[in-house]
Design a protein around this motif. Structure first.
Motif, PDB file in Angstrom:
ATOM      1  N   VAL A   1     -21.889  -1.775  -6.270  1.00  0.00           N
ATOM      2  CA  VAL A   1     -20.851  -0.979  -6.919  1.00  0.00           C
ATOM      3  C   VAL A   1     -19.792  -0.641  -5.882  1.00  0.00           C
ATOM      4  N   ARG A   2     -18.538  -0.862  -6.254  1.00  0.00           N
ATOM      5  CA  ARG A   2     -17.439  -0.503  -5.359  1.00  0.00           C
ATOM      6  C   ARG A   2     -16.419   0.262  -6.188  1.00  0.00           C
ATOM      7  N   PHE A   3     -15.925   1.360  -5.638  1.00  0.00           N
ATOM      8  CA  PHE A   3     -14.963   2.188  -6.353  1.00  0.00           C
ATOM      9  C   PHE A   3     -13.564   1.964  -5.814  1.00  0.00           C
ATOM     10  N   GLU A   4     -12.599   1.971  -6.729  1.00  0.00           N
ATOM     11  CA  GLU A   4     -11.199   1.837  -6.337  1.00  0.00           C
ATOM     12  C   GLU A   4     -10.439   3.017  -6.927  1.00  0.00           C
ATOM     13  N   ALA A   5      -9.720   3.748  -6.098  1.00  0.00           N
ATOM     14  CA  ALA A   5      -9.023   4.945  -6.568  1.00  0.00           C
ATOM     15  C   ALA A   5      -7.667   4.582  -7.152  1.00  0.00           C
ATOM     16  N   VAL A   6      -7.384   5.127  -8.337  1.00  0.00           N
ATOM     17  CA  VAL A   6      -6.060   4.952  -8.963  1.00  0.00           C
ATOM     18  C   VAL A   6      -5.558   6.329  -9.364  1.00  0.00           C
ATOM     19  N   ASP A   7      -4.257   6.429  -9.641  1.00  0.00           N
ATOM     20  CA  ASP A   7      -3.752   7.742 -10.062  1.00  0.00           C
ATOM     21  C   ASP A   7      -3.892   7.901 -11.571  1.00  0.00           C
ATOM     22  N   VAL A   8      -3.608   9.112 -12.043  1.00  0.00           N
ATOM     23  CA  VAL A   8      -3.833   9.418 -13.460  1.00  0.00           C
ATOM     24  C   VAL A   8      -2.991   8.523 -14.360  1.00  0.00           C
ATOM     25  N   ALA A   9      -1.731   8.281 -13.962  1.00  0.00           N
ATOM     26  CA  ALA A   9      -0.846   7.476 -14.816  1.00  0.00           C
ATOM     27  C   ALA A   9      -1.391   6.059 -14.961  1.00  0.00           C
ATOM     28  N   THR A  10      -1.856   5.481 -13.860  1.00  0.00           N
ATOM     29  CA  THR A  10      -2.436   4.126 -13.914  1.00  0.00           C
ATOM     30  C   THR A  10      -3.697   4.141 -14.764  1.00  0.00           C
ATOM     31  N   ALA A  11      -4.526   5.178 -14.574  1.00  0.00           N
ATOM     32  CA  ALA A  11      -5.760   5.280 -15.350  1.00  0.00           C
ATOM     33  C   ALA A  11      -5.431   5.293 -16.835  1.00  0.00           C
ATOM     34  N   ARG A  12      -4.417   6.048 -17.184  1.00  0.00           N
ATOM     35  CA  ARG A  12      -4.034   6.152 -18.591  1.00  0.00           C
ATOM     36  C   ARG A  12      -3.580   4.799 -19.128  1.00  0.00           C
ATOM     37  N   SER A  13      -2.704   4.085 -18.385  1.00  0.00           N
ATOM     38  CA  SER A  13      -2.249   2.789 -18.932  1.00  0.00           C
ATOM     39  C   SER A  13      -3.382   1.802 -19.036  1.00  0.00           C
ATOM     40  N   LEU A  14      -4.282   1.785 -18.030  1.00  0.00           N
ATOM     41  CA  LEU A  14      -5.397   0.831 -18.093  1.00  0.00           C
ATOM     42  C   LEU A  14      -6.291   1.125 -19.286  1.00  0.00           C
ATOM     43  N   THR A  15      -6.572   2.412 -19.510  1.00  0.00           N
ATOM     44  CA  THR A  15      -7.467   2.768 -20.613  1.00  0.00           C
ATOM     45  C   THR A  15      -6.819   2.484 -21.956  1.00  0.00           C
TER      46      THR A  15
END
Lengths: 236, 515
Positions: B291-305
């Motif tokens: 498992v590897r985690f990659e940090a993104v910001d809230v705006a990116t998280a929202r568009s990806l989701t």
């Protein structure tokens, strides 16, 4: 988005793209619990579009929302406005729930251990536990399990060194500075001082959960009667 | 006519009834629950004409052995757990027909190497009563689904009314390619909300590439093995609500990614929360996966989701025309034929006929065979299995040949056999740390006698002797993590002088100890 509103002591942080963690304090304190419950009530009453769940706790509330319907920044602003306004008249009033408890004996196998730890006679432990009014600060661990704030500090007893694999449903326990009632038979590490016949969670009931966050709770020693109850009679 | 039902003949590792859960009750201590791979559930339901949130079976690593007591249409989605229908492997991501008396059996040896959970969606849904608004199983609370517990042999699951006739359902297909999941892709997270409770070293360790999913992971969360994630000032926090995908780090520094069946309140700092678009993927990570985690910001998280959700919404299901070349209306009328007359063009495809065909193909040493029977909407694939399948039962009715044991690492006698791991997990020689080993080298054991335990996803499975034998040598250590198929213990025939009574038949290698 993670701003501190100093005038109202509120901090709001994002939880990924679909949550907000709203903090109103950082210590367990009945005034802060009351503010959390008031804000929860205000958010419920406002019926903000996109809000899926609100989870109040001692000092925070977690708001989860649908990112397709609501925007985190706008929701954050709405929460700040609600926190700054006086509590709405329509919020659900806190109730007083009385829980009858059979203390000690087979129903409270750890009452002696609590008595020994606290240095108080068993009857005195029972008296102080039962005469206190508690507040449900949050619910978790199991469906219907309320974490109660307000345990008299002298009754605090650490968790058992060897937790039980099975605690009978309805058991009333003390764990550290907290007290509560186990709604189901589960493993548990708290010291058990009594038991209630009430079901804190009954999936068949129209209202499945006996307690709600923000409720006030009193325990009543079963068979409590001025003439009969040894503690009330003043025996030590 | 009996009501449609699926009868459980074998429990599998952990099969529960799940739908899309019961959100909105966390303040009462009730986790939302539901399928851990929601996309797989939704697509499976669409393929059989159900509404998106109809109740289905979520199977974990080893699927349940099921018997249909009436014809059903079903679809399998999610991980490939090696499903077969009457001995032939089943396709995923498309509907298939199950006849009265047909059996769905999972062969771990045929399973893929990625993914943990498969979803068996039945047209009509699993018709249990909802509890608190959902048919999902809440295992900790003991309610919902099938009486709040995993399925057991003997359970008889009622099936609801399909939304359309079978021949219409059987022509449904996904419009695009079948979903594939890349287990090596990073899990995107938004850091916080308690990022300030961790040291820079801790945050760097968290974003590094040295984590793997620990065996003691389950529907409540993924426990991770790897470097400790260091706290800045202790691990205690006033308890707060926990969202789906939250990564909390207790005092031991080992992160836990909380999933749908999590406890709703917790007091450990959270270093990050996984984004919505990656939650289904978390539900398909198996013990041992990196498992590897990659940090993104809230705006990116929202568009990806939102993009992932849009992709799911547009993964429509189309209706295929009848199978080209096998159009039932253009076949000549079938003269009556004897059921065993396989040389005739017009054969009645009964289950017995198919089994007889399979036997004939096996005898002719045909190694693989594909046949599509458009009139039944069935596609049959026969592949003669090679490679280990553990000490499992043979398929007596004209099915597949017995597996051959994999080569043994050390000094085996010709008549020795090796018992292999029937499922991945941590192997234990003893039932508790303070108890003696279940068996010792040199000991005589009977068929079905437990040789050790495999712990996986918080359940225990016995590894049993397939026949009376003598324990020659253990090939793994107490506490070793083993993959499916790993040789565990070598058995030799009982010595000539030992005439222990033998129990009939061959036991399966997997017995659920706790259900």
């Amino acid at each position: 988005m993670s701003g501190v509103d100093a005038a109202h002591g509120i901090t709001i942080r994002p939880v990924a793209e679909s949550g907000l963690l709203v903090a109103l304090g950082d210590a367990i304190d009945e005034t802060i619990v009351a503010r959390v419950m008031a804000l929860t009530g205000a958010i419920d009453a406002a019926a903000l579009p996109g809000v899926v769940d609100v989870v109040p706790s001692y000092t925070t509330l977690l708001l989860s929302f649908d990112p397709a319907v609501a925007d985190g920044e706008e929701l954050s602003e709405a929460v700040r406005r609600l926190a700054a306004s006086p509590p709405p008249v329509q919020s659900v009033p806190a109730r007083l729930v009385t829980i009858p408890v059979s203390y000690g004996g087979e129903d409270g196998p750890d009452l002696a251990a609590v008595s020994e730890h606290t240095g108080l006679a068993a009857e005195e432990v029972v008296r102080r536990h039962a005469e206190t009014e508690y507040v449900v600060a949050c619910m978790g661990f199991a469906p219907g399990f309320g974490f109660l704030v307000g345990l008299p500090p002298e009754l605090a007893t650490p968790r058992r060194a060897d937790p039980r694999t099975k605690v009978p449903a309805g058991s009333v326990g003390i764990g550290g500075a907290q007290t509560g009632v186990y709604p189901l038979e589960t493993p548990g590490g708290w010291h058990l001082i009594g038991r209630t016949h009430l079901h804190l969670f009954d999936r068949g009931r129209p209202e499945p959960f006996l307690l709600r966050p923000g409720d006030r709770v009193r325990f009543q020693a079963a068979g409590a009667d001025a003439a009969e109850h040894p503690a009330a009679a003043g025996r030590r | 006519m009996t009501a449609p039902a699926l009868i459980v003949l074998g429990a599998g590792l952990q099969t529960t009834i799940q739908d899309l859960g019961r959100p909105g009750l966390m303040r009462f201590g009730v986790a939302p629950g539901g399928a851990l791979d929601r996309r797989a559930l939704i697509l499976g339901n669409r393929l059989v004409g159900n509404e998106a949130g109809a109740a289905a079976l979520e199977m974990t690593l080893v699927g349940s052995h099921l018997l249909a007591s009436s014809p059903l249409v079903a679809a399998l989605t999610g991980a490939d757990l090696g499903a077969t229908l009457n001995g032939a492997s089943l396709p995923r991501w498309e509907p298939f027909l199950v006849g009265d008396g047909d059996e769905i059996v999972f062969q771990p040896g045929d399973a893929g190497t990625t993914g943990v959970r498969a979803y068996l969606c039945i047209a009509g849904g699993i018709a249990v009563e909802p509890v608190l608004g959902s048919r999902s199983t809440d295992l900790f609370g003991g309610f919902g689904g099938w009486d709040g517990r995993p399925l057991r042999a003997g359970d008889r699951l009622p099936v609801g009314e399909p939304a359309a006739p079978f021949n219409a359902l059987m022509r449904r297909r996904l419009a695009g390619p079948h979903p594939v999941s890349d287990p090596a892709a990073p899990i995107r997270v938004v850091l916080g909300p308690q990022l300030d409770r961790f040291t820079y070293e801790g945050i760097a360790a968290f974003l590094g590439d040295r984590f793997a999913v620990a065996p003691r992971s389950d529907r409540t969360g993924l426990r991770l093995d790897g470097p400790p994630v260091a706290h800045a000032r202790g691990a205690d926090l006033v308890s707060e609500g926990i969202g789906h995908g939250a990564v909390q780090v207790p005092g031991d520094g080992r992160p836990i990614v909380l999933l749908a069946a999590r406890q709703t309140i917790g007091g450990y700092p959270k270093i990050a929360t996984a984004i919505g678009a990656d939650l289904d993927r978390l539900g398909q990570l198996r013990p041992g996966d990196p498992v590897r985690f990659e940090a993104v910001d809230v705006a990116t998280a929202r568009s990806l989701t939102l993009a992932a959700r849009a992709a799911l919404g547009s993964a429509t299901v189309t209706t295929r025309p009848s199978t080209p070349g096998i159009d039932a209306s253009r076949l000549p009328p079938r003269p009556p034929v004897a059921e065993d007359d396989l040389e005739s063009q017009a054969v009645a495809w009964t289950p017995d006929a198919i089994a007889a065909l399979a036997a004939a193909l096996r005898d002719a040493e045909v190694s693989s065979f594909r046949l599509e029977i458009g009139s039944l909407g069935l596609r049959l694939e026969f592949d003669w299995v090679t490679g280990s399948r553990g000490a499992d039962t043979g398929n007596e009715d004209g099915g597949l040949p017995q597996h051959t044991a994999p080569p043994d690492p050390g000094g085996a006698e010709a008549a020795d056999e090796v018992v292999t791991a029937p499922v991945l997990g941590v192997f234990y020689r003893r039932s508790a740390p303070d108890r003696p080993p279940l068996v010792v080298e040199g000991e005589l054991v009977e068929a079905g006698q437990p040789l050790g335990l495999l712990e996986v996803m918080k359940t225990y499975h016995e590894v049993t002797a397939p026949r009376a034998a003598r324990v020659a040598a253990f090939l793994v250590e107490d506490g070793d993590f083993v993959e499916y198929g790993r040789p565990i213990v070598r058995l030799s025939p009982p010595a000539a002088g030992d005439q222990r009574a033998r129990s009939g038949g061959v036991s399966t290698g997997v017995t659920v100890v706790e259900s």
